[in-house]
Design a protein around this motif. Sequence first.
Motif, PDB file in Angstrom:
ATOM      1  N   ASN A 113       0.808  -1.224   0.000  1.00  0.00           N
ATOM      2  CA  ASN A 113       0.000   0.000   0.000  1.00  0.00           C
ATOM      3  C   ASN A 113       0.840   1.272   0.000  1.00  0.00           C
ATOM      4  O   ASN A 113       0.305   2.364  -0.138  1.00  0.00           O
TER       5      ASN A 113
ATOM      6  N   ARG B 122     -13.354  -0.127  -5.319  1.00  0.00           N
ATOM      7  CA  ARG B 122     -13.856   0.689  -4.213  1.00  0.00           C
ATOM      8  C   ARG B 122     -15.133   1.400  -4.670  1.00  0.00           C
ATOM      9  O   ARG B 122     -15.481   1.374  -5.851  1.00  0.00           O
TER      10      ARG B 122
ATOM     11  N   PRO C 216       1.882   1.787  -5.860  1.00  0.00           N
ATOM     12  CA  PRO C 216       1.197   2.781  -5.018  1.00  0.00           C
ATOM     13  C   PRO C 216       1.620   4.205  -5.348  1.00  0.00           C
ATOM     14  O   PRO C 216       2.756   4.458  -5.762  1.00  0.00           O
TER      15      PRO C 216
ATOM     16  N   LEU D  10      -2.683   4.265  -3.046  1.00  0.00           N
ATOM     17  CA  LEU D  10      -3.803   3.447  -3.489  1.00  0.00           C
ATOM     18  C   LEU D  10      -3.595   2.992  -4.928  1.00  0.00           C
ATOM     19  O   LEU D  10      -3.017   3.708  -5.737  1.00  0.00           O
TER      20      LEU D  10
ATOM     21  N   ARG E 291     -10.549   3.464  -7.772  1.00  0.00           N
ATOM     22  CA  ARG E 291      -9.572   2.932  -6.861  1.00  0.00           C
ATOM     23  C   ARG E 291      -9.960   1.491  -6.564  1.00  0.00           C
ATOM     24  O   ARG E 291     -11.141   1.146  -6.559  1.00  0.00           O
TER      25      ARG E 291
ATOM     26  N   ARG F 244      -9.220  -2.343  -4.326  1.00  0.00           N
ATOM     27  CA  ARG F 244      -8.745  -2.971  -3.092  1.00  0.00           C
ATOM     28  C   ARG F 244      -8.334  -4.398  -3.410  1.00  0.00           C
ATOM     29  O   ARG F 244      -9.154  -5.202  -3.872  1.00  0.00           O
TER      30      ARG F 244
END
Length: 367
Positions: A118, A179, A317, A323, A363, A365
């Motif tokens: 991250n 996201r 990142p 992110l 974004r 995850r």
Amino acid sequence: MMKAFAIFLFELHFSTGLMAQDYQKNWSDGKLTWNDFKEKESGQNISELKYFLGYSAAKQKIGDTIVVRNKAKCYMDKKLSWINPAYKTEQYLRYNQVIFDIVEIHRRRLQIELDKVNSLSEIEGNFNDIYSSCNTEIDKLDKESNGGKDLKSIIIWENKSFEELKTYAANRIPEFEDRNFGYGLHAGFGSGFFTGSLGKTFAPTFNFMYGFDLAYKKSILYLSGSLGFDKLRKDYLSNKNWYKGQNVSFAILDVSYGYAFIDKGKIKLSPFVGFGVTEFTGENKDNKESELRITDYNVILGACLDYKIRTKLKLIPDLFVGLQEKVVTSVRAKLYITQANYYTDLKGYSINLTIGLSGFGNRIRLK
């Protein structure tokens, strides 16, 4: 006794030139052969396999997805690796292959860790852990096989490495989920026409369309504008006169709510409804100091059909935010209709279709 050496290759730039050199052999190039080793006599060691383990920023194409990531890599240096010619046997070649397999396993493990970080500060620590684990495994192989002299131990390690290589996929896109918030922009060209008395007065338009998308889950806020170029089909005489053949501009500005009713595979279909402003402007031939302008406010209805042509995953990142991001490029067809009631004798519907490109980002995850 055989001994393996690891050299840490640490890169943080986009160059991949080193990997293309003739003296480098990647694990994916195939099994080791004695042609990959120089011959060298030594009183202490039987052979030396020189390998490099590291990473660099790279862009990969996997299927129809472009992945921008820190790419883990390893290779054998054929110029620096050597074998005592008196020991060029199948058993010692298998021993070296197991060493190379162990390095490849750790390259794949490193790739998984690089994709998950991250922040940039995590990368060095993850690399050091993988690098240390790789050296530990090779030292364990060397000890248990007595430097390659114990064939039974080599076979055990071969089977172990084979299973681990199956566990860690060689070239994969990591699993992820979007996201909630998304953002995009779009632009395109098209045409429109009018119904009713509008259609009798104004010719079809050639349109340029542009705008922005803001999304929360499947809900989308469209902020769009459309500029069209038109001519009058006949005179329209009122308090300000419009004349046949006159060039005019036609614009639609709208704020609309859409919903991604279908978003699967290559297709995304999003009907929308909103509030629009329609406006005609032109030169006032009777009075050069004032402009011809008529404006109306009304509901706009339509649908966007996106055909996805490319997906780009950015797994490196951000320097500050940390992110990862997914960007989908699509060919977008947009059909939209709005009513325009200027006067009792000048009203109708504006029906428009545009084709263009859309870029939509989320974004993501990683799972």
